[in-house]
Write a protein that holds these residues in place. Structure first.
Motif, PDB file in Angstrom:
ATOM      1  N   PRO A  37     -16.647  -7.109  -4.641  1.00  0.00           N
ATOM      2  CA  PRO A  37     -15.497  -6.384  -4.080  1.00  0.00           C
ATOM      3  C   PRO A  37     -15.965  -5.190  -3.256  1.00  0.00           C
ATOM      4  N   ASP A  38     -15.113  -4.719  -2.356  1.00  0.00           N
ATOM      5  CA  ASP A  38     -15.486  -3.613  -1.473  1.00  0.00           C
ATOM      6  C   ASP A  38     -15.879  -2.360  -2.252  1.00  0.00           C
ATOM      7  N   CYS A  39     -15.226  -2.120  -3.373  1.00  0.00           N
ATOM      8  CA  CYS A  39     -15.510  -0.919  -4.151  1.00  0.00           C
ATOM      9  C   CYS A  39     -16.758  -1.072  -5.011  1.00  0.00           C
ATOM     10  N   GLY A  40     -17.283  -2.300  -5.138  1.00  0.00           N
ATOM     11  CA  GLY A  40     -18.450  -2.543  -5.969  1.00  0.00           C
ATOM     12  C   GLY A  40     -18.070  -2.772  -7.420  1.00  0.00           C
ATOM     13  N   TYR A  41     -19.092  -2.971  -8.248  1.00  0.00           N
ATOM     14  CA  TYR A  41     -18.899  -3.140  -9.684  1.00  0.00           C
ATOM     15  C   TYR A  41     -19.237  -1.841 -10.403  1.00  0.00           C
ATOM     16  N   CYS A  59     -14.151 -10.124 -13.954  1.00  0.00           N
ATOM     17  CA  CYS A  59     -12.893  -9.564 -14.431  1.00  0.00           C
ATOM     18  C   CYS A  59     -12.759  -8.079 -14.117  1.00  0.00           C
ATOM     19  N   VAL A  60     -11.524  -7.602 -14.253  1.00  0.00           N
ATOM     20  CA  VAL A  60     -11.242  -6.176 -14.410  1.00  0.00           C
ATOM     21  C   VAL A  60     -10.965  -5.969 -15.889  1.00  0.00           C
ATOM     22  N   SER A  61     -11.733  -5.088 -16.526  1.00  0.00           N
ATOM     23  CA  SER A  61     -11.587  -4.825 -17.955  1.00  0.00           C
ATOM     24  C   SER A  61     -10.909  -3.474 -18.148  1.00  0.00           C
ATOM     25  N   PHE A 112      -4.145  -5.558  -8.959  1.00  0.00           N
ATOM     26  CA  PHE A 112      -5.432  -5.074  -8.457  1.00  0.00           C
ATOM     27  C   PHE A 112      -6.498  -6.155  -8.636  1.00  0.00           C
ATOM     28  N   THR A 113      -6.485  -6.839  -9.772  1.00  0.00           N
ATOM     29  CA  THR A 113      -7.430  -7.927 -10.018  1.00  0.00           C
ATOM     30  C   THR A 113      -7.252  -9.025  -8.977  1.00  0.00           C
ATOM     31  N   ARG A 114      -6.012  -9.366  -8.678  1.00  0.00           N
ATOM     32  CA  ARG A 114      -5.731 -10.390  -7.675  1.00  0.00           C
ATOM     33  C   ARG A 114      -6.202  -9.957  -6.292  1.00  0.00           C
ATOM     34  N   GLN A 115      -6.082  -8.674  -6.020  1.00  0.00           N
ATOM     35  CA  GLN A 115      -6.544  -8.159  -4.731  1.00  0.00           C
ATOM     36  C   GLN A 115      -8.068  -8.259  -4.628  1.00  0.00           C
ATOM     37  N   LEU A 116      -8.778  -7.895  -5.692  1.00  0.00           N
ATOM     38  CA  LEU A 116     -10.240  -7.978  -5.688  1.00  0.00           C
ATOM     39  C   LEU A 116     -10.710  -9.422  -5.563  1.00  0.00           C
ATOM     40  N   HIS A 117      -9.937 -10.352  -6.106  1.00  0.00           N
ATOM     41  CA  HIS A 117     -10.285 -11.773  -6.053  1.00  0.00           C
ATOM     42  C   HIS A 117     -10.385 -12.274  -4.617  1.00  0.00           C
ATOM     43  N   GLU A 118      -9.634 -11.674  -3.723  1.00  0.00           N
ATOM     44  CA  GLU A 118      -9.667 -12.104  -2.323  1.00  0.00           C
ATOM     45  C   GLU A 118     -11.063 -11.918  -1.714  1.00  0.00           C
ATOM     46  N   LYS A 119     -11.767 -10.877  -2.134  1.00  0.00           N
ATOM     47  CA  LYS A 119     -13.119 -10.631  -1.596  1.00  0.00           C
ATOM     48  C   LYS A 119     -14.191 -11.220  -2.509  1.00  0.00           C
ATOM     49  N   TYR A 132     -10.016 -12.605 -13.699  1.00  0.00           N
ATOM     50  CA  TYR A 132      -9.384 -12.355 -14.998  1.00  0.00           C
ATOM     51  C   TYR A 132      -9.131 -10.868 -15.210  1.00  0.00           C
ATOM     52  N   TYR A 133      -8.113 -10.608 -16.011  1.00  0.00           N
ATOM     53  CA  TYR A 133      -7.787  -9.233 -16.408  1.00  0.00           C
ATOM     54  C   TYR A 133      -7.939  -9.152 -17.917  1.00  0.00           C
ATOM     55  N   TYR A 134      -8.955  -8.417 -18.377  1.00  0.00           N
ATOM     56  CA  TYR A 134      -9.219  -8.277 -19.800  1.00  0.00           C
ATOM     57  C   TYR A 134      -8.465  -7.062 -20.330  1.00  0.00           C
TER      58      TYR A 134
END
Length: 508
Positions: A323-327, A352-354, A380-387, A393-395
């Motif tokens: 993702p653009d923001c990184g992990y 995922c976003v945890s 937000f998780t769905r948005q990150l999935h695009e990149k 997944y959302y934990y």
């Protein structure tokens, strides 16, 4: 740099923040001096969870309140009626300043971070030091080969642009649009795979023509032309319900009463935006602890806030296919009319976003910010999935069926629970009947199934000892303490073979 962890073993008989038992909680714990996002992803998929730099795993068949890791399949998520009510309530408040009367929606009430690891607070305070990572040898490959990116989305998919402010990832500044791929809505362009729709008048003429042909099969029929199309056009699709993004990013009038911005700022290592807003964020946390959790004014200290919600062992990573923001670890700040009213602490991992924690200004409890922030984090998780297509997944942390206040997480569907014995994901619908009968359950219905990721070759486990990295097979020849082998093998069984080979187990 490889992950470096210090296993602290089993801790039993301490206070539980869920059922308030004084001595019912049992868990394994380790201190993470540093950790890659790939290792932490694997650990949470084996039932671990972090609080600050302390990583713990409940002993599910012994602890008073078994805590099952839960994840929501964000791409298939559809908001429920109660979720929609919360989102509409927020839109009304932003647009007209309306405050709904009556009780707010069931507000998620997580225990404090200290309650979650109550018996380990003293240990965390003692361990909150930096080890000398400069002496580590980069002897291991810290990552597995990343899965190939999924096929690109069809170019025909539309981009829905929101007209009100949304995250601008990695900057802390608001932007004015968010792009989300969705299925084209009915009526937007012709479907070339189907015959064109026809008017009722044409259908009546077709019927009349066929009837006349039956009566006079050889004759000429004036005024009629053959139509190769079927008599009846395909049925029009019913109206699709509004998507989660439609509900969240509903357009507001120019003269809206309030303005809401969500800013994503990296908390570890702290970005300049995080540093500039940390004091204001802490003040919101302090009020939350005092009003919601009834803590005395002197208890929510800056050091405690930093230790549990700002410090993280996760190393920031910015791979090209991420993702653009990184992990890594972030704070999602909710700014209302220029001030912070809530903060969601999240980890962005490869798959995922945890969600780590949420705190908010109690003055805005009427907005059901616990529910609202969870819905925003799913979007937000769905948005990150695009990149990053592998991130989907959302934990939501732990699902505790025996604790009424924690069952709300099961309302975000479709979702799965992690089997505590085989570490496979099972749809929550298949688990609930078993949980009604027993606090502790094995969800995998195959009695022959085993933990496929279990430690099979403990001698390959990596140890960091006397500033040197070595396999456990070499390390154990230098040890005379019989309890040392039991400790290391227990650690290996809990983290699994893959993590035991990648992470460095610090032994002093």
């Amino acid at each position: 740099m490889a992950s470096v962890v210090e296993y602290k073993g089993l801790k039993a008989g301490y206070h539980c923040g869920y059922c308030d038992s004084e001595a019912g909680k049992v868990s394994h714990g380790m201190w993470a001096h540093s950790m890659t996002v790939w290792d932490y992803q694997d650990l949470i998929d084996r039932g671990w969870r972090r609080s600050g730099k302390y990583v713990y795993k409940p002993v599910m068949n012994q602890t008073c309140c078994p805590q099952y890791t839960i994840r929501c399949r964000s791409l298939q998520f559809q908001p429920s009626k109660s979720h929609k009510k919360v989102l509409k309530k927020m839109v009304k408040f932003l647009a007209k300043g309306e405050i709904s009367k009556g009780n707010c929606e069931d507000e998620p009430m997580e225990p404090t971070m200290e309650d979650a690891v109550a018996g380990d607070v003293a240990l965390i305070n003692k361990l909150d030091i930096q080890c000398d990572l400069k002496t580590l040898q980069e002897s291991l490959e810290s990552e597995e080969k990343k899965k190939g990116r999924s096929a690109k989305k069809a170019e025909s998919n539309e981009l829905i642009q929101s007209q009100h402010t949304e995250e601008k990832l990695g900057t802390g500044e608001p932007s004015h649009s968010v792009e989300v791929h969705t299925v084209p809505k009915p009526g937007k362009g012709a479907d070339l795979s189907k015959p064109p729709c026809r008017k009722a008048k044409e259908i009546r003429k077709e019927r009349k023509r066929l009837k006349l042909m039956q009566q006079n099969p050889a004759g000429e029929l004036e005024g009629f032309q053959a139509h190769p199309e079927p008599l009846f056009p395909p049925k029009a699709k019913s109206n699709q319900p509004k998507s989660l993004e439609d509900l969240i990013f509903e357009s507001l009038p120019e003269n809206a009463s309030h303005k809401l911005e969500v800013r994503v700022v990296r908390s570890s290592p702290p970005s300049s935006q995080f540093k500039a807003t940390m004091l204001e964020s802490y003040q919101v946390y302090k009020r939350y602890q005092m009003v919601i959790h009834k803590h005395p004014p002197d208890k929510p200290t800056v050091s405690q806030f930093t230790r549990f919600l700002c410090s993280s062992p996760l190393k920031a990573e910015n791979p090209p296919n991420g993702p653009d923001c990184g992990y890594g670890s972030f704070h999602q700040q909710y700014w209302l009319d220029g001030k912070i009213i809530a903060v969601g602490v999240v980890d962005i991992l490869p798959h995922c976003v945890s969600s780590v924690y949420l705190y908010y200004d109690p003055d805005y409890s009427f907005l059901s910010l616990g529910v609202y922030s969870a819905l925003r984090e799913i979007a937000f998780t769905r948005q990150l999935h695009e990149k990053a297509p592998q991130l989907s997944y959302y934990y939501m942390g732990f699902y505790i069926h025996s604790c009424p206040k924690m069952k709300y997480k099961g309302h975000y569907r479709p979702s799965d629970l992690l089997c505590p014995e085989t570490y496979v994901w099972v749809p929550i619908e298949q688990c609930l009947s078993s949980l009604e009968n027993s606090k502790y359950c094995r969800f995998n219905q195959d009695p022959e199934a085993v933990d496929e990721g279990r430690s099979k070759e403990p001698d390959r486990l990596q140890v960091f000892y006397k500033k040197t990295t070595m396999p456990y097979g070499v390390y154990k020849k230098q040890q005379k303490d019989p309890s040392e082998e039991a400790t290391v093998l227990q650690y290996a069984s809990l983290v699994g073979q893959a993590c035991s080979e990648r992470m460095l187990l610090f032994r002093n």
